[in-house]
Design a protein around this motif. Structure first.
Motif, PDB file in Angstrom:
ATOM      1  N   ARG A 105      39.844  54.980  47.939  1.00  0.00           N
ATOM      2  CA  ARG A 105      39.262  54.665  46.567  1.00  0.00           C
ATOM      3  C   ARG A 105      40.214  55.223  45.526  1.00  0.00           C
ATOM      4  O   ARG A 105      41.064  55.689  45.525  1.00  0.00           O
ATOM      5  CB  ARG A 105      38.181  55.764  46.721  1.00  0.00           C
ATOM      6  CG  ARG A 105      37.100  55.486  47.960  1.00  0.00           C
ATOM      7  CD  ARG A 105      35.807  55.659  47.504  1.00  0.00           C
ATOM      8  NE  ARG A 105      34.921  55.274  48.698  1.00  0.00           N
ATOM      9  CZ  ARG A 105      33.789  54.428  48.777  1.00  0.00           C
ATOM     10  NH1 ARG A 105      33.784  53.665  47.458  1.00  0.00           N
ATOM     11  NH2 ARG A 105      33.180  54.003  49.751  1.00  0.00           N
ATOM     12  N   ARG A 106      39.637  54.613  44.261  1.00  0.00           N
ATOM     13  CA  ARG A 106      40.253  54.678  43.064  1.00  0.00           C
ATOM     14  C   ARG A 106      39.703  56.039  42.204  1.00  0.00           C
ATOM     15  O   ARG A 106      38.624  56.468  42.817  1.00  0.00           O
ATOM     16  CB  ARG A 106      40.319  53.435  41.965  1.00  0.00           C
ATOM     17  CG  ARG A 106      40.909  52.212  42.612  1.00  0.00           C
ATOM     18  CD  ARG A 106      40.546  51.028  41.448  1.00  0.00           C
ATOM     19  NE  ARG A 106      41.230  49.886  41.976  1.00  0.00           N
ATOM     20  CZ  ARG A 106      42.374  49.414  41.951  1.00  0.00           C
ATOM     21  NH1 ARG A 106      43.317  50.337  41.277  1.00  0.00           N
ATOM     22  NH2 ARG A 106      42.880  48.391  42.441  1.00  0.00           N
ATOM     23  N   ASP A 112      39.302  50.992  46.414  1.00  0.00           N
ATOM     24  CA  ASP A 112      40.807  50.317  45.910  1.00  0.00           C
ATOM     25  C   ASP A 112      40.842  48.907  46.903  1.00  0.00           C
ATOM     26  O   ASP A 112      41.413  49.044  47.994  1.00  0.00           O
ATOM     27  CB  ASP A 112      41.875  51.291  46.119  1.00  0.00           C
ATOM     28  CG  ASP A 112      43.213  50.805  45.644  1.00  0.00           C
ATOM     29  OD1 ASP A 112      43.233  49.340  45.513  1.00  0.00           O
ATOM     30  OD2 ASP A 112      43.997  51.693  45.332  1.00  0.00           O
ATOM     31  N   TRP A 113      40.516  47.845  46.692  1.00  0.00           N
ATOM     32  CA  TRP A 113      40.595  46.824  47.424  1.00  0.00           C
ATOM     33  C   TRP A 113      41.981  46.334  47.837  1.00  0.00           C
ATOM     34  O   TRP A 113      42.295  45.976  48.941  1.00  0.00           O
ATOM     35  CB  TRP A 113      39.540  45.624  46.895  1.00  0.00           C
ATOM     36  CG  TRP A 113      38.339  45.614  46.976  1.00  0.00           C
ATOM     37  CD1 TRP A 113      37.329  45.914  46.005  1.00  0.00           C
ATOM     38  CD2 TRP A 113      37.596  45.638  48.359  1.00  0.00           C
ATOM     39  NE1 TRP A 113      36.103  46.215  46.703  1.00  0.00           N
ATOM     40  CE2 TRP A 113      36.191  46.091  48.007  1.00  0.00           C
ATOM     41  CE3 TRP A 113      37.964  45.652  49.610  1.00  0.00           C
ATOM     42  CZ2 TRP A 113      35.137  46.172  48.871  1.00  0.00           C
ATOM     43  CZ3 TRP A 113      36.902  45.670  50.620  1.00  0.00           C
ATOM     44  CH2 TRP A 113      35.565  45.853  50.229  1.00  0.00           C
TER      45      TRP A 113
END
Length: 513
Positions: A105-106, A112-113
């Motif tokens: 995750r950001r 966060d792809w």
């Protein structure tokens, strides 16, 4: 000792399935579990996975007694299970299936792809399945590649015990070698791999020890160096099987199915072949060759974009009258639906029996009668008496077990008996052409022999059979001739009694034999 089972018993509704199983495995070991369908292997796997509680007995991990109440408990103990039947969410990408619940995750909580796809790529590469694009929607992959994703998914948390249920059933060639290389790497890292399979040659190649289960009991433990395929079959079946494949003496009749320059954009192209009454034709190809897509297109489950299919007109009826048979089509046909194909005399047993072959919550009887429901209706009502008689005849003919299973939910049948139920459903339609896609996937050797003999008997009655399989031995042993596909085209044809495995594999990789 990482894992121990002591005196494990399991009952379903008062019916005993496991009668006191003792099992033990160490880290760095490949422990193979073999047995006929109905021996209790599936129940044993569910207990190890935490999906079913044991009725009696105990489980120990690292010597400590544990009780697994759910798959979450099993995961917490380092046990991961890859089932034979697929559990991926088909609408999601490979990345989403692999990392579900564990996405990078950001800041702010957003996924966060780029990092997620990179992590999925690492997992696939580490497993040896680097040919799979992590951005692909899982449902668009072949069954074999979905199986690879299932295996990679089980490695996300680096398990100490990995249970593999028929992992090689839809794999062949380089894909199978990649799986075996992965298992050996896990073994060398100290993981206990529990390998459940009906493919005994593979068991003898990959296992360090072998446990034989029969009628809910462990009846033997051995090693590959001290046993043979014949001895294992004898233990599993309670008798030696002297001959696996029938002697093929059926006479080839008139053309029953002719496929001319058939194509489906992006899947296969310019495929032509003829299937005659009374013959069994094998169709072999590696993952991605287009063989299953071809079968679905011929059957009308997927639309063709070019070419034609010609169906022979039905001969005059003789002998046993089928439950349902519509007048045959003749000439140029483009089936728009499977219903049109069935009416023309085609039947397709798909490779995914639980996903597209059975409705697991319905009874065995209702499943067998599904494809002929219209033929047993009288106005708005179902002729239940006639339907019941025909289904009972088919259960008896195919020896679907256990006795009295007609009212049982299909989910409770063993894998081999589920496959027989799917076959029964289509045989009730009275087909002239039967397409079988991986008909012995996850089926024990004794049941395989019964299926081969049944197919042989059907061709002697004039049925034409197209047998699609990733098992080279089966393709050469159970058929009259073999067609081979590579990258969506037929690249070779050979007589089964004179072809070699090397020749077929050469065609399958697009190289002249």
């Amino acid at each position: 000792m990482i894992l121990e089972l002591r005196g494990v018993r399991k009952d379903y509704g008062g019916v005993p399935v496991l009668h006191g199983v003792d099992l033990a495995g160490r880290g760095g070991e490949v422990l193979a579990v073999v047995g006929a369908n109905g021996a209790g292997k599936s129940t044993l796997i569910k207990i190890l996975a935490g999906a079913q509680p044991m009725s009696q007995g105990e489980m120990r991990i690292d010597g400590e007694r544990v009780e697994l109440r759910s798959p979450h408990d099993a995961h917490a103990r380092g046990i991961r299970t890859v089932y034979q039947e697929l559990t991926l969410v088909p609408q999601l990408s490979v990345t989403e299936n692999l990392l579900m619940g564990n996405f990078p995750r950001r800041r702010g909580g957003l996924i966060d792809w780029p990092a997620a796809h990179a992590r999925a790529r690492e997992l696939l590469d580490a497993a040896g399945f680097g040919a799979i694009d992590p951005r692909t929607v899982a449902g668009h992959l072949s069954v074999a590649r979905q199986q690879m994703v299932e295996i990679a998914k089980a490695l996300v948390d680096e398990p100490r015990v990995l249970v593999l249920d028929e992992p090689s059933a839809v794999l062949a060639g380089t894909d199978l070698r990649a799986l075996f290389a992965l298992i050996r790497r896990l073994r060398d890292r100290g993981v206990l791999v529990v390998y459940v399979s009906h493919r005994l040659a593979e068991v003898l190649e990959i296992a360090t020890s072998i446990v034989v289960v029969k009628d809910g009991l462990v009846i033997g433990t051995t090693t590959p160096a001290h046993t043979s395929e014949g001895e294992l079959i004898g233990l599993m079946a309670g008798r030696r099987l002297e001959q696996i494949y029938p002697d093929r003496r059926a006479e080839r009749g008139e053309a029953a199915l002719s496929v001319s320059r058939l194509g489906r954009a992006g899947k296969f192209d310019d495929v032509s072949f003829t299937l005659h009454a009374g013959e069994i034709v094998g169709l072999f190809g590696l993952v991605g060759s287009g063989r299953s897509e071809l079968a679905r297109c011929v059957f009308g489950a997927e639309p063709a974009t070019s070419g034609e299919v010609r169906i022979a007109r039905a001969p005059e009826a003789s002998g046993q009258v089928p439950l349902a048979r519509a007048p045959a089509a003749s000439g140029h046909v483009r089936f728009r639906t499977p219903g049109e194909a069935i009416a023309a005399g085609l039947a397709l047993v798909t490779e995914d029996r639980k996903g597209s072959g059975l409705v697991l919550g319905m009874s065995v009887s209702d499943n067998i009668g599904l494809a002929t429901l219209r033929a047993t209706t009288r106005g708005p009502l179902i002729d239940t008496g006639r339907r019941r008689r025909k289904v009972a005849e088919m259960i008896d003919r195919l020896d679907i077990q256990p006795p009295g299973c007609a009212s049982m939910a299909a989910a409770h049948l063993s894998g081999g008996n589920q496959q027989k139920a799917v076959l029964a459903k289509w045989l009730l339609t009275g087909p002239r052409v039967l397409i079988l896609d991986e008909p012995t996937r996850g089926v024990d050797m004794a049941t395989r022999v019964a299926i081969y003999r049944m197919i042989d008997g059907l061709t002697r009655e004039g049925l034409a059979v197209l047998l699609i399989s990733s098992d080279l031995t089966e393709v050469l042993g159970a058929t009259d001739r073999v067609l081979v596909m590579n990258q969506g085209r037929i690249t070779g044809e050979a007589r089964s009694d004179s072809a070699t495995e090397d020749q077929i594999l050469a065609y399958a990789i697009g190289r002249a034999a």
